[in-house]
Motif scaffolding. Sequence first.
Motif, PDB file in Angstrom:
ATOM      1  N   THR A  93       0.830  -1.201   0.000  1.00  0.00           N
ATOM      2  CA  THR A  93       0.000   0.000   0.000  1.00  0.00           C
ATOM      3  C   THR A  93       0.867   1.254   0.000  1.00  0.00           C
ATOM      4  O   THR A  93       1.798   1.371   0.815  1.00  0.00           O
ATOM      5  N   PRO A  94       0.596   2.202  -0.885  1.00  0.00           N
ATOM      6  CA  PRO A  94       1.435   3.404  -0.942  1.00  0.00           C
ATOM      7  C   PRO A  94       1.304   4.269   0.311  1.00  0.00           C
ATOM      8  O   PRO A  94       0.245   4.327   0.940  1.00  0.00           O
ATOM      9  N   ILE A  95       2.405   4.912   0.659  1.00  0.00           N
ATOM     10  CA  ILE A  95       2.388   5.998   1.646  1.00  0.00           C
ATOM     11  C   ILE A  95       2.219   7.293   0.858  1.00  0.00           C
ATOM     12  O   ILE A  95       3.030   7.618  -0.003  1.00  0.00           O
ATOM     13  N   THR A  96       1.135   7.993   1.123  1.00  0.00           N
ATOM     14  CA  THR A  96       0.774   9.137   0.275  1.00  0.00           C
ATOM     15  C   THR A  96       1.135  10.491   0.869  1.00  0.00           C
ATOM     16  O   THR A  96       1.249  11.479   0.142  1.00  0.00           O
ATOM     17  N   THR A  97       1.311  10.560   2.192  1.00  0.00           N
ATOM     18  CA  THR A  97       1.634  11.834   2.843  1.00  0.00           C
ATOM     19  C   THR A  97       2.675  11.596   3.934  1.00  0.00           C
ATOM     20  O   THR A  97       2.546  10.642   4.713  1.00  0.00           O
ATOM     21  N   VAL A  98       3.696  12.456   3.995  1.00  0.00           N
ATOM     22  CA  VAL A  98       4.736  12.358   5.021  1.00  0.00           C
ATOM     23  C   VAL A  98       4.929  13.743   5.644  1.00  0.00           C
ATOM     24  O   VAL A  98       5.156  14.727   4.932  1.00  0.00           O
ATOM     25  N   VAL A  99       4.788  13.818   6.973  1.00  0.00           N
ATOM     26  CA  VAL A  99       5.016  15.088   7.682  1.00  0.00           C
ATOM     27  C   VAL A  99       5.885  14.818   8.899  1.00  0.00           C
ATOM     28  O   VAL A  99       5.805  13.756   9.521  1.00  0.00           O
ATOM     29  N   THR A 100       6.735  15.761   9.235  1.00  0.00           N
ATOM     30  CA  THR A 100       7.570  15.664  10.431  1.00  0.00           C
ATOM     31  C   THR A 100       7.135  16.743  11.412  1.00  0.00           C
ATOM     32  O   THR A 100       7.071  17.924  11.065  1.00  0.00           O
ATOM     33  N   LEU A 101       6.811  16.317  12.636  1.00  0.00           N
ATOM     34  CA  LEU A 101       6.283  17.215  13.660  1.00  0.00           C
ATOM     35  C   LEU A 101       7.073  17.011  14.950  1.00  0.00           C
ATOM     36  O   LEU A 101       7.759  15.999  15.131  1.00  0.00           O
ATOM     37  N   SER A 102       6.935  17.941  15.868  1.00  0.00           N
ATOM     38  CA  SER A 102       7.661  17.864  17.138  1.00  0.00           C
ATOM     39  C   SER A 102       6.703  18.010  18.309  1.00  0.00           C
ATOM     40  O   SER A 102       5.791  18.863  18.276  1.00  0.00           O
ATOM     41  N   ARG A 348      -9.827   4.225  -7.681  1.00  0.00           N
ATOM     42  CA  ARG A 348     -10.794   5.133  -8.274  1.00  0.00           C
ATOM     43  C   ARG A 348     -10.963   6.422  -7.470  1.00  0.00           C
ATOM     44  O   ARG A 348     -11.174   6.411  -6.269  1.00  0.00           O
ATOM     45  N   GLY A 349     -10.843   7.542  -8.206  1.00  0.00           N
ATOM     46  CA  GLY A 349     -10.974   8.848  -7.586  1.00  0.00           C
ATOM     47  C   GLY A 349      -9.656   9.437  -7.132  1.00  0.00           C
ATOM     48  O   GLY A 349      -9.593  10.619  -6.783  1.00  0.00           O
ATOM     49  N   GLY A 350      -8.581   8.624  -7.142  1.00  0.00           N
ATOM     50  CA  GLY A 350      -7.278   9.103  -6.698  1.00  0.00           C
ATOM     51  C   GLY A 350      -6.279   9.185  -7.836  1.00  0.00           C
ATOM     52  O   GLY A 350      -6.635   9.183  -9.008  1.00  0.00           O
ATOM     53  N   GLY A 351      -5.005   9.253  -7.476  1.00  0.00           N
ATOM     54  CA  GLY A 351      -3.951   9.388  -8.463  1.00  0.00           C
ATOM     55  C   GLY A 351      -3.456   8.054  -8.976  1.00  0.00           C
ATOM     56  O   GLY A 351      -4.083   7.007  -8.789  1.00  0.00           O
ATOM     57  N   ILE A 352      -2.297   8.093  -9.634  1.00  0.00           N
ATOM     58  CA  ILE A 352      -1.696   6.903 -10.228  1.00  0.00           C
ATOM     59  C   ILE A 352      -0.492   6.476  -9.394  1.00  0.00           C
ATOM     60  O   ILE A 352       0.285   7.314  -8.937  1.00  0.00           O
ATOM     61  N   PHE A 353      -0.356   5.159  -9.199  1.00  0.00           N
ATOM     62  CA  PHE A 353       0.764   4.596  -8.456  1.00  0.00           C
ATOM     63  C   PHE A 353       1.568   3.673  -9.370  1.00  0.00           C
ATOM     64  O   PHE A 353       1.050   3.132 -10.345  1.00  0.00           O
ATOM     65  N   TYR A 354       2.833   3.507  -8.993  1.00  0.00           N
ATOM     66  CA  TYR A 354       3.753   2.693  -9.801  1.00  0.00           C
ATOM     67  C   TYR A 354       4.427   1.670  -8.903  1.00  0.00           C
ATOM     68  O   TYR A 354       4.939   2.004  -7.828  1.00  0.00           O
ATOM     69  N   TYR A 355       4.397   0.403  -9.351  1.00  0.00           N
ATOM     70  CA  TYR A 355       5.047  -0.660  -8.596  1.00  0.00           C
ATOM     71  C   TYR A 355       6.208  -1.221  -9.406  1.00  0.00           C
ATOM     72  O   TYR A 355       6.025  -1.727 -10.521  1.00  0.00           O
ATOM     73  N   ASP A 356       7.401  -1.130  -8.840  1.00  0.00           N
ATOM     74  CA  ASP A 356       8.620  -1.625  -9.475  1.00  0.00           C
ATOM     75  C   ASP A 356       8.841  -3.066  -9.038  1.00  0.00           C
ATOM     76  O   ASP A 356       9.076  -3.348  -7.862  1.00  0.00           O
ATOM     77  N   THR A 367       4.522   3.520  -5.342  1.00  0.00           N
ATOM     78  CA  THR A 367       4.771   4.941  -5.099  1.00  0.00           C
ATOM     79  C   THR A 367       3.905   5.779  -6.026  1.00  0.00           C
ATOM     80  O   THR A 367       3.482   5.336  -7.098  1.00  0.00           O
ATOM     81  N   SER A 368       3.659   7.008  -5.628  1.00  0.00           N
ATOM     82  CA  SER A 368       2.823   7.909  -6.408  1.00  0.00           C
ATOM     83  C   SER A 368       3.571   8.427  -7.632  1.00  0.00           C
ATOM     84  O   SER A 368       4.764   8.742  -7.554  1.00  0.00           O
ATOM     85  N   VAL A 369       2.855   8.496  -8.753  1.00  0.00           N
ATOM     86  CA  VAL A 369       3.368   9.192  -9.932  1.00  0.00           C
ATOM     87  C   VAL A 369       2.901  10.638  -9.776  1.00  0.00           C
ATOM     88  O   VAL A 369       1.790  10.999 -10.160  1.00  0.00           O
ATOM     89  N   ARG A 419       5.218   7.746 -18.601  1.00  0.00           N
ATOM     90  CA  ARG A 419       4.064   7.819 -17.709  1.00  0.00           C
ATOM     91  C   ARG A 419       4.038   9.085 -16.861  1.00  0.00           C
ATOM     92  O   ARG A 419       3.048   9.343 -16.171  1.00  0.00           O
ATOM     93  N   THR A 420       5.096   9.874 -16.885  1.00  0.00           N
ATOM     94  CA  THR A 420       5.179  11.055 -16.022  1.00  0.00           C
ATOM     95  C   THR A 420       4.883  12.361 -16.757  1.00  0.00           C
ATOM     96  O   THR A 420       4.770  13.400 -16.120  1.00  0.00           O
ATOM     97  N   GLN A 421       4.770  12.328 -18.086  1.00  0.00           N
ATOM     98  CA  GLN A 421       4.574  13.557 -18.862  1.00  0.00           C
ATOM     99  C   GLN A 421       3.146  13.596 -19.410  1.00  0.00           C
ATOM    100  O   GLN A 421       2.761  12.809 -20.268  1.00  0.00           O
ATOM    101  N   TRP A 422       2.360  14.566 -18.913  1.00  0.00           N
ATOM    102  CA  TRP A 422       0.941  14.651 -19.266  1.00  0.00           C
ATOM    103  C   TRP A 422       0.575  15.979 -19.928  1.00  0.00           C
ATOM    104  O   TRP A 422      -0.598  16.215 -20.222  1.00  0.00           O
ATOM    105  N   ASN A 423       1.534  16.842 -20.139  1.00  0.00           N
ATOM    106  CA  ASN A 423       1.234  18.159 -20.715  1.00  0.00           C
ATOM    107  C   ASN A 423       1.281  18.095 -22.240  1.00  0.00           C
ATOM    108  O   ASN A 423       2.323  17.772 -22.823  1.00  0.00           O
TER     109      ASN A 423
END
Length: 716
Positions: A93-102, A348-356, A367-369, A419-423
């Motif tokens: 399962t991807p980790i989608t958000t990382v924050v460092t707090l104190s 569905r409803g979210g972004g794209i992930f890539y599995y190596d 991981t998230s693309v 897969r990373t270029q969408w423009n």
Amino acid sequence: MTKLVKFDFVPGFHRESTQYAEKGKWFDGNRVRFREGKPENMRGYETRANGTKFDGSARALIAWSDADNTKRAIFGTPDRLYEHDGDQIYDITPITTVVTLSNVFGTSSGSTRVCCSDANHGRKVGDRVLFTTVAAFNNVSLQGNVYQITSIESANVFTISVTDAANATGSDVGGAATFNYYLPTGFSVAAAGTGWSAATYNAAAPTSVGISKITATGGNALVTVSCASAHGGSANDYIVFKNTSIDSHAATIGGNLNLTKTAFGGPVFAIVSVNGTQVIVSAAANASASGDVTSNLNMTAQIYKQTAGSGTGRAWNSPASADATGLVFDITQWSFDNWGEDVVANRRGGGIFYYDSDASTSPTRATSVTTSPVSVNSLIVSPNDRHLICFGTNQFSATASVSGPFNPMLVRWSDQDNRTQWNPTADTTSGEVVLTDGTKIVGAVRARNAINIWTDNALWLMQFTGDNFVFRFQQVGTNCGLIGPHAAIDYNGVTYWMGYDNFYRNAGSVEILPCTVRRFIFDDINTTYYDKVYCGINSEFREIIWLYASTGQTECNKYVIFNPEENYWVYGDMIFTTFTDRSVFGNTITTGVTASGNNIYNNEPSDVFTGSGETLTSFVESGTFDVDDGNAIMFMNKIVPDYDLSGGQIKMKLVTKKYPESTEEITKTFDIFNNTQKIDIRARGRQAKIRVSCESNNASWRWGSVRIALQGDGER
């Protein structure tokens, strides 16, 4: 004298009419298929990965071999993304958000409950978080551990439960810590939408009454309205005052109040109380004088019933209830496709992930693309040219770079082999097209030289051109929408799918697929869970299978199979939620739901006729038959079976009736063994049917041609 008559019933199940009308055909059954026109029981299944259970019901499954010939599978559930190889299941399962707090933790002495502060965390109960770079505090060690959130205290605070109780009470402790948030948990059960705008206001028509007098008291906001007849209103109902004509002006009450003016609360008021034919309302201001008005009122009153049990429907200004809205939020779905030896994935409803899938390393997380669209409903990789294509996604926006407004009818693709270029620029082949004829894109399947794309109403073909437009789009069907995102499959260049009330195929043109069990299936399917219908191929037996949830069930528990080579339909019970063909693992691979948990399975391995060691029963039952169109009573005294049997026994039953709606006269059930040559019976009836079943553990059977010794007989 009786005469042996051969009964070779038409293969497949035939349920479009009554059992009597389906004379000469097989009518019902379970866990049975036909080969060369003869019924046999299906093989069984066994768990993979040493029976390892996983969380949630799988919604999508892909199997492939990587560059090192390692056989792999990926499947997604509402809660997790899993990879399977060898005898292991790995959580990727991807980790989608990382924050460092104190200093954001809080504990209570003797408690295993830990409060975690993260401003606007956006989490919900059941979501997971991995803590890293965190020192132990108050006897609590979070380092390297994954926790499920147990409660949401506020928008800024959630709690987790740890193993060791804290030895001190403290707040704002713990030092620096990194919160690694996993992809949030999704939904396996359809949730009804509620709220003020989730359904049409459906209260009954109002009751109109005339007004004979209106009374106001100086310095008081309460106004008494005397109706000319019984009004039927109650406290908390709504009353609306309307001018009698477009040119009339309602009378002023109490020196300053006009009940049709919004400045004084009008024209809609909640009834405060009633007294006989009088209705008391509260104005938005106090009356400046006391007095009655009985003439030139120029107003009528309409009363909207709002009380519980009034049978008038949903109240004005009231939120819709969960069972009345007709609005259902989508369950969590996944889509996968191969990118070389790797996999691209979308929830569905979210972004794209890539599995190596690099076999030189241990399985890692997807991981998230990050440069891909942020809201995608499904994806596929185009054959040969390798564009990553999204269906139902964000439009390109120059100001927002990747993710502009979301459009459920949009097809958007990346640059070729990137897969990373969408423009879309002069230097890329990225692009997008908005389809028509429908409200959303439901799913897509690769077929011969084209990609089939279904909206909820139509079928489109997407073909690679290689010119400036990159792809060509052609609508090839309407009123043939797809019932769910995984309800279609390509088989030998022909695409098959389940719609909302028919089965279809596209072999150059869209046509309704004749189905001998259509009404039975569509009457049986749970309409709330169309989204869970899953289509697969069993190439060994040349079958197309649809898994579905039946009425009253929330997970797939039934199947319907079409054999396009022998042109027959069967159905039955099954525990599977996904299904993929045997090309990788040597037998079909499935995921299933049982009372003991969720597993990944080998389906129909050779010589296995049990379900994970448990007995699997099977049966087939004919339509009724008669002689001389029922003009004569049949007398039957012998059955000569014809069969292949390995292990155990077959049970055979002959059921007779005098008329189609008569009570059944069930003969004795006979056990058939390998050495059974004939069965002596005595049975009479104007019509009869045969049922063949097997309840033996790990037994296989195949029926040939049954012969019955019979003759016409009299009424007595």
